[in-house]
Design a protein around this motif. Structure first.
Motif, PDB file in Angstrom:
ATOM      1  N   VAL A  25     -76.331  -1.630 -81.125  1.00  0.00           N
ATOM      2  CA  VAL A  25     -77.750  -1.585 -80.384  1.00  0.00           C
ATOM      3  C   VAL A  25     -78.626  -0.931 -81.542  1.00  0.00           C
ATOM      4  O   VAL A  25     -78.298   0.325 -82.092  1.00  0.00           O
ATOM      5  CB  VAL A  25     -77.687  -0.807 -79.204  1.00  0.00           C
ATOM      6  N   PHE A  26     -79.469  -1.598 -81.843  1.00  0.00           N
ATOM      7  CA  PHE A  26     -80.463  -1.039 -82.780  1.00  0.00           C
ATOM      8  C   PHE A  26     -81.976  -0.539 -81.903  1.00  0.00           C
ATOM      9  O   PHE A  26     -82.321  -1.319 -81.102  1.00  0.00           O
ATOM     10  CB  PHE A  26     -80.952  -2.249 -83.912  1.00  0.00           C
TER      11      PHE A  26
ATOM     12  N   ASN C 146     -80.961 -13.572 -73.488  1.00  0.00           N
ATOM     13  CA  ASN C 146     -80.178 -13.600 -74.674  1.00  0.00           C
ATOM     14  C   ASN C 146     -80.481 -12.738 -75.707  1.00  0.00           C
ATOM     15  O   ASN C 146     -80.451 -12.970 -76.855  1.00  0.00           O
ATOM     16  CB  ASN C 146     -79.953 -14.842 -75.423  1.00  0.00           C
ATOM     17  N   ASN C 147     -80.459 -11.297 -75.165  1.00  0.00           N
ATOM     18  CA  ASN C 147     -81.111 -10.321 -76.037  1.00  0.00           C
ATOM     19  C   ASN C 147     -80.133  -9.151 -75.769  1.00  0.00           C
ATOM     20  O   ASN C 147     -79.653  -8.846 -74.648  1.00  0.00           O
ATOM     21  CB  ASN C 147     -82.616 -10.181 -75.887  1.00  0.00           C
ATOM     22  N   LYS C 148     -79.800  -8.165 -76.687  1.00  0.00           N
ATOM     23  CA  LYS C 148     -78.854  -7.028 -76.460  1.00  0.00           C
ATOM     24  C   LYS C 148     -79.371  -6.259 -75.359  1.00  0.00           C
ATOM     25  O   LYS C 148     -78.590  -5.799 -74.553  1.00  0.00           O
ATOM     26  CB  LYS C 148     -78.610  -6.294 -77.794  1.00  0.00           C
ATOM     27  N   GLY C 153     -79.031  -4.469 -69.537  1.00  0.00           N
ATOM     28  CA  GLY C 153     -80.028  -4.154 -68.330  1.00  0.00           C
ATOM     29  C   GLY C 153     -79.221  -4.927 -67.230  1.00  0.00           C
ATOM     30  O   GLY C 153     -79.163  -4.691 -66.227  1.00  0.00           O
ATOM     31  N   GLY C 154     -78.848  -6.357 -67.464  1.00  0.00           N
ATOM     32  CA  GLY C 154     -78.181  -6.996 -66.522  1.00  0.00           C
ATOM     33  C   GLY C 154     -77.049  -6.434 -66.080  1.00  0.00           C
ATOM     34  O   GLY C 154     -76.493  -6.361 -64.894  1.00  0.00           O
ATOM     35  N   ILE C 155     -76.094  -5.813 -67.127  1.00  0.00           N
ATOM     36  CA  ILE C 155     -74.862  -5.200 -66.509  1.00  0.00           C
ATOM     37  C   ILE C 155     -75.159  -4.283 -65.883  1.00  0.00           C
ATOM     38  O   ILE C 155     -74.418  -3.776 -64.751  1.00  0.00           O
ATOM     39  CB  ILE C 155     -74.176  -5.040 -67.832  1.00  0.00           C
ATOM     40  N   GLU C 228     -83.975   3.587 -73.199  1.00  0.00           N
ATOM     41  CA  GLU C 228     -82.700   3.215 -73.992  1.00  0.00           C
ATOM     42  C   GLU C 228     -82.820   1.509 -74.185  1.00  0.00           C
ATOM     43  O   GLU C 228     -82.550   1.162 -75.310  1.00  0.00           O
ATOM     44  CB  GLU C 228     -81.322   3.184 -73.164  1.00  0.00           C
ATOM     45  N   ILE C 229     -83.086   0.948 -73.372  1.00  0.00           N
ATOM     46  CA  ILE C 229     -83.039  -0.599 -73.202  1.00  0.00           C
ATOM     47  C   ILE C 229     -84.621  -1.176 -73.137  1.00  0.00           C
ATOM     48  O   ILE C 229     -84.451  -2.422 -72.785  1.00  0.00           O
ATOM     49  CB  ILE C 229     -82.111  -1.261 -72.430  1.00  0.00           C
TER      50      ILE C 229
END
Lengths: 404, 181, 342, 157, 157
Positions: A25-26, C146-148, C153-155, C228-229
Motif C-alpha cells: 500500500v502506498f 478497482n483500487n487498493k 475498504g470493501g473488506i 489509512e485508506i
C-alpha cells in the motif's frame, strides 16, 4: 571482526515475509495522513511486515544553499526547516555561529531566547498533539490543538513581529525586547492553558477510544531507543533522561529550575502524554523567565558599539534592534563549531566549518525528525495496518524538517 | 470544424455532440449562475501538503480563522475536490505527485499558490531541487508571504470566490499540466 | 366538473398512505430534507465544539444552512470520472443503488397509527433485512473501482457487517419477544404508557451501538478510515456519484433511527390528536422529532470520539455486543416470566 | 480498564463535548468582516521612503532571498532598492539593517494577487502606501485579548 | 582519569591526531582503513549513538572528509561530542560502513552517499534518499556542483 553489543540487526526492520503474499500500500505523498512523504507499507493480511519511508519530497537543499549565502542569511534559511518551532531551530545555528565568532550573549537576551523557545515548544507540541488526534480521526483534538496553538503564536507575534518565522535570535542577542504588557498576557495564557489541559484529558487522552488506539501500540524499549539514537520526547517516553537543555549551556536554562519529564512505558500513549508533561514544564519555565528576567541590553556590546548613536536611540524607544552594517558580511575566523539545541521534536545538531570567508564552507544540520525517521520503520512492524497512522502520529514526525 | 451557430451544431461524433449540448446547457445564464454560486461556496481543497506552508494552511482552517465559513473543506481524495492549493515549495519529486493529483481532480478545478516558495522559490530561489508551479498549472490566485498569514489565505479564497461568481474561469477539457520533468 | 373531480382524485391519491408515505413523509422528500439538514447540523455541531463557526457565508442570515445545497449542486455539475480500470457499469450503478436500497424499508415503517405504505405483519424483520442489504452495494463499489484502498475498504465493510448485524437483529428480537409481535405498529401501540427503553435498557444499548456501527458513524467509521485508506470504498467516486454515496449513509441512519424510536422510545406517542385530524401522518410528528434528535446525537459523537481499530470494533461486536444482546433476550423472557404486562 | 471506569470516561468525554456545545467559546475572527489589528512591530508589507534613502545597498546585500535589488537607471550613479514580493520572506533584515530608516514595515499582510507581474515593485512603486483590503471593504478592527476563561478573544476597538 | 586522558590512551595508537578545538568537542582524525576500529573504541568509551555523519568536499586536496559526530546518553559523557574524521579520495570515495557500530548511521550514511557520493561498503541500502530517484548529475554537495548566485544590481532604462 568483533561485534559490539550494539550490533544493528538490520533484519529487525522487517518481519519475515514471503514476497508473493504481500500487499503493498502506498501512503502518500497525497494522502490524508501522510504529510509530505510517502510510505510503502507492505501488509501480510492486516499485519505490517515492512515499512519503507520514501522521503525527500520537501528536500530544499538547505546545506548547499547555506554555502552560497552569507552567514546571517542562513538564519531564515534554516528556520524554514521547522517553521512551527522556528526559534529553537535557528538558535542552534546562531549558537554555533556565536561559538565561531566568540561572542557572549547578554543575560537579558538569553532569557528572551529561552522565553521564545519555550513558547515555540508549546506551540510545536500542540501541533503534534493535534495531528495525533486527527490520525485517529479525532477532529476535536485536532481543532483544539491548533486553536490553542494560536494563543502561543499570538504571544510570539507580539514579541517578535511574525507569526511563525520569527527570525528572532541573531548573533549576539535577539531582535526585539519584551512588549510592555507581555507578562500579564502571558500569565493569562498560561492559566487558561492549564485549565484547558484538563479538558484535553477528558475528551482525548482519557477517552476510552483513544486509550484503545494508543495504549501498548508501537512500544519503544529503552535499550532500542538508545541503540537507534532517538531524540526528543520519543526518547524520554522510553525512560531515558536526555535533553539538550541539560547538556548544552544555552539560553537561561542553567539559571532556571526545571524538571525534564520522563516516562517509562515507551508506547504511543506515553509519547503523547509526555508532550502534555512538557507543555506544563514549559509553562512553568515561562513563568520563571518572566519573574527572573534581568534588565540590560539585548545585543552584545561588541555589535552595539557599531550602531550609529542616532539609531541606537530609536532602538531604545522602539525596543527593536537595528543591525550594524557588519552583519551583511560577518567573517568568523577559520575553525569549526558544533551546537545542540533541544527543539520540540528533539535535539537539533549543527556543525559549521568556516574558512574565514563571509560564507560558510560547510554547514551540517541534523534535525530530530531525520533521526527519528528510523522509528517509522522500526515501530510499525508487526502491528496492524490501522495502527500505522497512530504510530506515525505519536512520533510527531515533521517532513520538511527531516528533508531540509 | 468551424461552427457558424455559436458552436451548438450537433454533428459528427455522438459523444462529442453530447458534450457540446451539455456545455451549451451549462452555459445558459440561470444555470450558469446557479453553478457558479454553488462552486464558489463549495471550494474543497485537496489534502495535499507540499511543504511547510501547510502549517499556516492548517491554521487557516482551524478555530481562529476557520475557513470552513466559506464552505472551504479540506477533503480526502483528489476525486472529490476542486481546488489544488500548493502550500509552499514544490520540489521536483513532489511536482510529479502534484501533476498526478491535478489530473485526478474533476473539472472545474482551480489552483492557488501559497507562499513565496511556490511563486518564485522565495529563499530557495536558486535551489537545484525546486520547480515553479505556475509553469505547470494554470493558476488563479497567488499569495505572497513566507508563510502567508491565514488572513491572506482567507483573502485568496474570497478572491477566488469572486472570480468564480463572475464566471471568469475556464472549464478546461481536462487540460494536462504543462511542462516536462 | 370533470376537471375538479380529476384534481380531487389526484389529491386524494397523493394523500393516500401508499403514495404519500414513500414519496413525501417519511419517504423521499423528507429524506432529502434530512440529508440537506443533518450534514449541516453535523458540521455546525462539530464546529461549535471545536470553538469555531462552521459553514456560514453561503447564507449568512440562516447560519449557512444552504451549505449542503451548494455542495450538492457543485457535485451535480462536476465532471464524472470513471477510472480506466474500473468496471464501469457496476461503478456507475452502485451509487444509485446505494441510495435506493437504504431507502426501500421506508415502505414498511409506520409513521402514525395505521399510516404505512405497505402494511405487513412482519414489518420489523423486513425493515432490518432490507437495510442489511446496503453493505453489498458498498462491497460492489469497492470492487468496481478497482483500487487498493477501495478494496481494503470493501473488506473492512465485509468484516464489520458480520460484527454488528447479529446484535442488531437479536436486540430487536428481544423487544419483539417481549411485545409478542413483529409488527412495528403494534410494538409502538404497546408502548403508549411505557417506552421500551425502560423495560429493556440492555437491548436499547446494544441496538444503539450496533446502529452506530451499521451506519459507520464515529467511533466506528472504519470503512471510510481516511487516515489509512483515503475514503475507503468511495475513493474513486467523483461529482454526483460521490454525493449519492455520501448521502446513503445518512439515509440508513435515518431509517435505523426511526426503527430505534419505534422500538424503544414509544414511537409517535405522545400522539397529537389535533394535528392528526388534519392529516393522520401529522399526528405522529413526535416520532420524527425523536428520530431527528437521535440522529443529531449520533452525529454529535463525531466531535467526541476518534476511531476504533478494525479488530477492536470486531471484538466489541462479537465479544461484548453479541453476549449483551443475547442477555437482553433473556431479560425480555425474564420480564415475561415475571408477568410484567403493559 | 474496568468497565465502570470505562463508562465513566465515556461519560466524561461526552459531557465535555456537550459542555463546549452549549458554552460560548468560539475563538473565530470572522475575517472579511472583522480584521485583527496587528501590532506596530508586525513584519508586514514593506514601505520604502525614497527621500530618506542613502543608496547604501545594505538592504539588498543582506536580503536572504535576493528579493531586494538595487535598480540603477542607465547613466545615473545612484541606485535605489526595489522589491520582488514573489520572493520576499518578511524576515525584516532589510528594515533592521537600514541605517537611514528608509524602510518600514506596515502591519498589512492579508494580500493576495491574481497575477505574478503585479508582485514586482521597482523603487517608484516600492514607496506605495499599504492598506489592508479587508479594511478597504469596511471591515471592523478587532484586537486580540487574552482571557483566562476563554483564551484568545477578539474585541472591537 | 578524565575523558581526554581516557580517549588519548584508548586511541593514541590509531589516531593520526587528537585535537580539542572547543571545550565540548574532541576531534579525532584517523586513516580511512582504521575507521571501524576507531569507532568501536569510541563506542566502548560510551559514545553510543551518532549525531551526524557528514562529508566535506575538499577539491584542493582532492579528498572528501567524512566526519562522524558521536554523542552519548550517559550523564557524565553527554556534554562532549566526539568528532571522528577521515579522508577518502575524491575520485574513488569508499569507506567502510559503520552501521554495525552505530545503528543510526543507516539514514545518515545513506544521505552522505546521496549528497556527496561517498560509497559506504557494507551499507544495505545505498539508494537515493533526498534527491529525486532520477538524479543523474554529480552529487550536489560537492564543491564543483554550482548553484546560481544572483547579483544585487538591476539596470533599468
Amino acid at each position: 571482526m568483533e561485534q559490539s553489543s550494539l550490533t544493528f540487526r538490520y533484519k529487525e526492520l522487517e518481519r519475515a515475509w514471503d514476497g508473493e503474499k504481500v500487499y503493498e500500500v502506498f501512503i502518500g505523498p497525497q494522502h490524508p495522513a501522510s504529510g509530505h512523504m510517502r510510505f510503502i507499507v507492505r501488509l501480510d493480511g492486516d499485519i505490517i511486515v515492512n515499512v519503507e519511508p520514501d522521503i525527500g519530497y520537501v528536500h530544499r537543499t538547505m546545506e548547499k544553499l547555506a554555502e552560497t549565502k552569507e552567514y546571517i542569511k542562513s538564519i531564515p534559511l534554516f528556520e524554514r526547516a521547522t517553521i512551527i518551532d522556528s526559534n529553537n531551530i535557528t538558535l542552534g545555528y546562531v549558537r554555533a555561529l556565536e561559538k565561531l565568532l566568540g561572542i557572549e550573549v547578554p543575560p537579558r537576551a538569553r532569557y528572551l531566547r529561552t522565553l521564545l523557545s519555550e513558547i515555540n515548544r508549546i506551540a510545536s507540541h500542540l501541533y503534534g498533539l493535534g495531528l495525533a488526534g486527527i490520525f485517529i480521526n479525532h477532529s476535536t483534538m485536532f481543532m483544539w490543538g491548533f486553536g490553542d496553538r494560536e494563543i502561543w503564536l499570538q504571544l510570539a507575534e507580539e514579541l517578535t513581529g511574525a507569526r511563525l518565522t520569527h527570525t528572532y535570535s541573531i548573533p549576539g542577542g535577539v531582535r526585539s525586547d519584551l512588549p510592555q504588557d507581555f507578562k500579564d498576557r502571558a500569565l493569562k495564557a498560561i492559566r487558561y492553558m492549564e485549565r484547558r489541559l484538563k479538558d484535553y484529558m477528558k475528551i482525548f487522552f482519557n477517552n476510552p477510544v483513544t486509550v484503545a488506539r494508543y495504549k501498548d501500540i508501537g512500544i519503544l524499549k529503552k535499550e532500542d531507543a538508545k541503540r537507534l539514537g532517538i531524540v526528543g520526547p520519543n526518547l524520554r517516553a522510553s525512560g531515558v533522561r536526555y535533553d539538550a537543555r541539560l547538556v548544552e549551556d544555552y539560553g537561561a536554562y542553567r539559571e532556571i529550575d526545571f524538571e525534564v519529564p520522563v516516562r517509562e512505558e515507551g508506547d504511543a500513549l506515553s509519547r503523547l502524554l509526555l508532550r502534555i508533561d512538557e507543555i506544563k514544564i514549559s509553562m512553568d519555565i515561562i513563568r520563571q523567565v518572566l519573574e527572573k528576567i534581568p534588565d540590560g541590553p539585548i545585543l552584545a556590546e561588541k555589535y552595539l558599539r557599531l550602531i550609529p548613536p542616532k539609531l541606537r536611540k530609536t532602538m531604545e524607544e522602539t525596543g527593536r534592534v537595528k543591525f550594524p552594517g557588519l552583519f551583511a558580511s560577518l567573517r568568523p575566523p577559520p575553525g569549526e563549531a558544533t551546537a545542540r539545541v533541544e527543539m520540540g521534536h528533539g535535539e537539533v545538531f549543527y556543525h559549521i566549518i568556516s574558512d574565514g570567508s563571509p560564507k560558510p564552507y560547510r554547514v551540517r544540520i541534523v534535525t530530530p525528525s531525520f533521526r527519528n525517521l528510523l522509528l517509522l520503520r522500526y515501530l510499525p512492524v508487526g502491528h496492524r495496518f490501522m495502527d500505522f497512522p497512530a504510530i506515525y502520529g505519536s512520533v510527531d514526525y515533521f517532513p520538511p524538517e527531516a528533508d531540509r | 470544424m468551424v461552427c457558424p451557430l455559436m458552436g451548438i451544431v450537433l454533428v459528427g461524433n455522438l459523444e462529442e455532440s453530447a458534450r457540446k449540448a451539455s456545455r451549451w446547457f451549462l452555459e445558459k445564464p440561470p444555470i450558469r449562475n446557479l453553478r457558479d454560486w454553488a462552486i464558489s461556496f463549495s471550494l474543497w481543497p485537496v489534502h495535499f501538503t507540499t511543504s511547510c506552508c501547510g502549517a499556516e494552511f492548517a491554521a487557516a482552517s482551524c478555530p481562529r480563522f476557520d475557513a470552513e465559513r466559506f464552505g472551504f473543506l479540506p477533503f480526502l481524495s483528489p476525486r472529490q475536490t476542486n481546488l489544488l492549493l500548493i502550500e509552499g515549495t514544490l520540489t521536483r519529486k513532489m511536482a510529479e505527485a502534484a501533476k498526478i493529483v491535478y489530473q485526478q481532480m474533476p473539472e472545474p478545478k482551480f489552483v492557488i499558490l501559497m507562499g513565496v516558495c511556490a511563486l518564485d522559490g522565495g529563499i530557495f530561489h536558486n535551489s537545484y531541487n525546486i520547480v515553479r508551479p505556475h509553469e505547470l498549472f494554470p493558476v488563479d490566485v497567488f499569495i505572497p508571504g513566507c508563510p502567508p498569514r491565514p488572513e491572506a489565505v482567507a483573502r485568496s479564497i474570497i478572491m477566488l470566490q469572486r472570480k468564480v461568481r463572475n464566471s471568469k474561469y475556464i472549464w478546461g477539457d481536462g487540460h494536462e499540466p504543462k511542462g516536462e520533468d | 366538473m370533470m376537471v375538479l373531480e380529476i384534481i380531487e382524485y389526484i389529491i386524494r391519491l397523493i394523500l393516500s398512505p401508499p403514495i404519500f408515505a414513500p414519496i413525501i413523509y417519511p419517504g423521499l422528500v423528507t429524506v432529502l430534507v434530512i440529508l440537506l439538514s443533518i450534514i449541516w447540523v453535523e458540521r455546525k455541531i462539530a464546529a461549535k465544539v471545536q470553538l469555531r463557526y462552521g459553514p456560514l457565508y453561503v447564507s449568512k442570515p440562516i447560519g449557512g444552512a444552504l451549505q449542503m445545497l451548494a455542495d450538492a449542486t457543485r457535485f451535480f455539475f462536476q465532471e464524472i470520472i470513471v477510472p480506466r480500470d474500473a468496471d464501469s457499469i457496476a461503478f456507475l450503478i452502485a451509487p444509485a443503488a446505494s441510495l435506493v436500497l437504504p431507502l426501500l424499508p421506508i415502505v414498511f415503517v409506520p409513521a402514525a397509527p395505521s399510516f404505512v405504505a405497505i402494511s405487513v405483519e412482519y414489518s420489523l424483520p423486513l425493515v432490518l433485512a432490507i437495510s442489511a442489504l446496503t453493505p453489498i452495494v458498498i462491497i460492489v463499489m469497492a470492487w468496481a473501482a478497482n483500487n487498493k484502498f477501495t478494496i481494503i475498504g470493501g473488506i473492512r465493510e465485509a468484516f464489520m457487517v458480520i460484527a454488528y448485524e447479529l446484535s442488531l437483529f437479536i436486540s430487536a428480537l428481544a423487544m419483539a419477544i417481549f411485545y409478542g409481535t413483529l409488527n412495528l405498529e403494534d410494538i409502538v401501540s404497546m408502548q403508549k404508557s411505557l417506552p421500551g427503553v425502560i423495560l429493556n435498557p440492555l437491548a436499547a444499548i446494544t441496538f444503539f451501538v450496533a446502529m452506530v456501527m451499521a451506519t459507520s458513524r464515529l467511533p466506528f467509521d472504519i470503512v471510510e478510515g481516511e487516515q489509512e485508506i483515503v475514503a475507503g470504498p468511495f475513493t474513486e467516486y467523483t461529482g454526483i456519484l460521490y454525493g449519492l454515496v455520501m448521502g446513503a449513509g445518512y439515509v440508513q441512519l435515518y431509517i435505523l433511527c426511526l426503527v430505534f424510536v419505534e422500538l424503544f422510545l414509544s414511537g409517535w406517542y405522545p400522539y397529537i390528536g389535533l394535528l392528526g385530524e388534519i392529516y393522520p401522518a401529522l399526528g405522529g410528528v413526535s416520532l420524527f422529532i425523536k428520530a431527528y434528535l437521535l440522529m443529531v446525537f449520533i452525529v454529535f459523537l463525531r466531535s467526541v470520539y476518534g476511531r476504533y481499530r478494525l479488530d477492536q470494533a470486531i471484538s466489541i461486536g462479537w465479544k461484548s455486543l453479541l453476549p449483551l444482546s443475547l442477555a437482553s433476550v433473556f431479560l425480555s423472557l425474564g420480564l415475561l416470566a415475571a408477568g410484567v404486562v403493559i | 480498564m474496568s468497565i465502570l471506569s470505562s463508562v465513566k470516561r465515556h461519560i466524561d468525554a461526552i459531557s465535555t463535548g456537550l459542555k463546549y456545545l452549549f458554552a460560548s467559546s468560539r475563538m473565530t475572527v470572522r475575517y472579511p468582516e472583522y480584521s485583527i489589528t496587528l501590532r506596530d512591530n508586525y513584519r508586514g508589507m514593506i514601505r520604502y521612503y525614497k527621500d530618506k534613502c542613502i543608496s547604501c545597498s545594505l538592504c539588498a546585500r543582506i536580503c536572504p532571498a535576493d528579493a531586494i535589488k538595487m535598480y540603477r537607471k542607465a547613466g545615473e550613479k545612484k541606485m535605489y532598492p526595489g522589491i520582488n514580493y514573489q520572493r520576499c520572506i518578511f524576515c525584516g533584515f532589510c528594515v533592521s539593517i537600514c541605517p537611514a530608516d528608509a524602510l518600514e514595515h506596515t502591519p498589512v499582510h492579508d494580500i493576495a494577487w491574481e497575477s505574478l507581474e503585479e508582485m514586482i515593485f521597482p523603487p517608484e512603486e516600492f514607496g506605495r502606501e499599504w492598506v489592508s483590503p479587508a479594511l478597504e471593504e469596511g471591515a471592523r478592527r478587532v484586537k486580540a485579548v487574552f482571557d483566562e476563561k476563554r483564551g484568545l478573544t477578539h474585541v472591537p476597538e | 582519569m578524565n575523558l581526554r586522558e581516557k580517549i588519548e590512551e584508548k586511541l593514541k595508537d590509531i589516531a593520526t591526531s587528537i585535537e580539542y578545538p572547543r571545550p565540548d568537542l574532541i576531534v579525532i582524525a584517523v586513516n580511512r582503513d582504521r575507521i571501524m576500529e576507531a569507532a568501536q573504541r569510541i563506542v566502548e568509551l560510551g559514545f553510543d549513538h551518532l549525531a551526524s555523519v557528514e562529508g566535506v568536499d575538499l577539491p584542493k586536496e582532492n579528498a572528501i572528509e567524512v566526519i562522524y559526530h558521536a554523542e552519548s546518553y550517559e550523564e557524565e559523557l553527554r556534554n562532549t561530542i566526539v568528532e571522528l574524521k577521515t579522508r577518502v579520495a575524491r575520485d574513488d570515495p569508499k569507506l567502510q560502513s559503520l552501521i554495525n557500530v552505530w545503528p543510526n548511521a543507516l539514514y545518515l550514511e545513506r544521505e552522505t552517499w546521496d549528497m556527496l557520493g561517498v560509497v559506504f561498503e557494507g551499507h544495505p541500502e545505498l539508494k537515493r534518499l533526498l534527491l529525486p530517484p532520477w538524479w543523474d548529475d554529480i552529487p550536489p554537495l560537492r564543491k564543483d556542483y554550482k548553484v546560481k548566485v544572483e547579483g544585487i544590481i538591476v539596470g533599468t532604462k
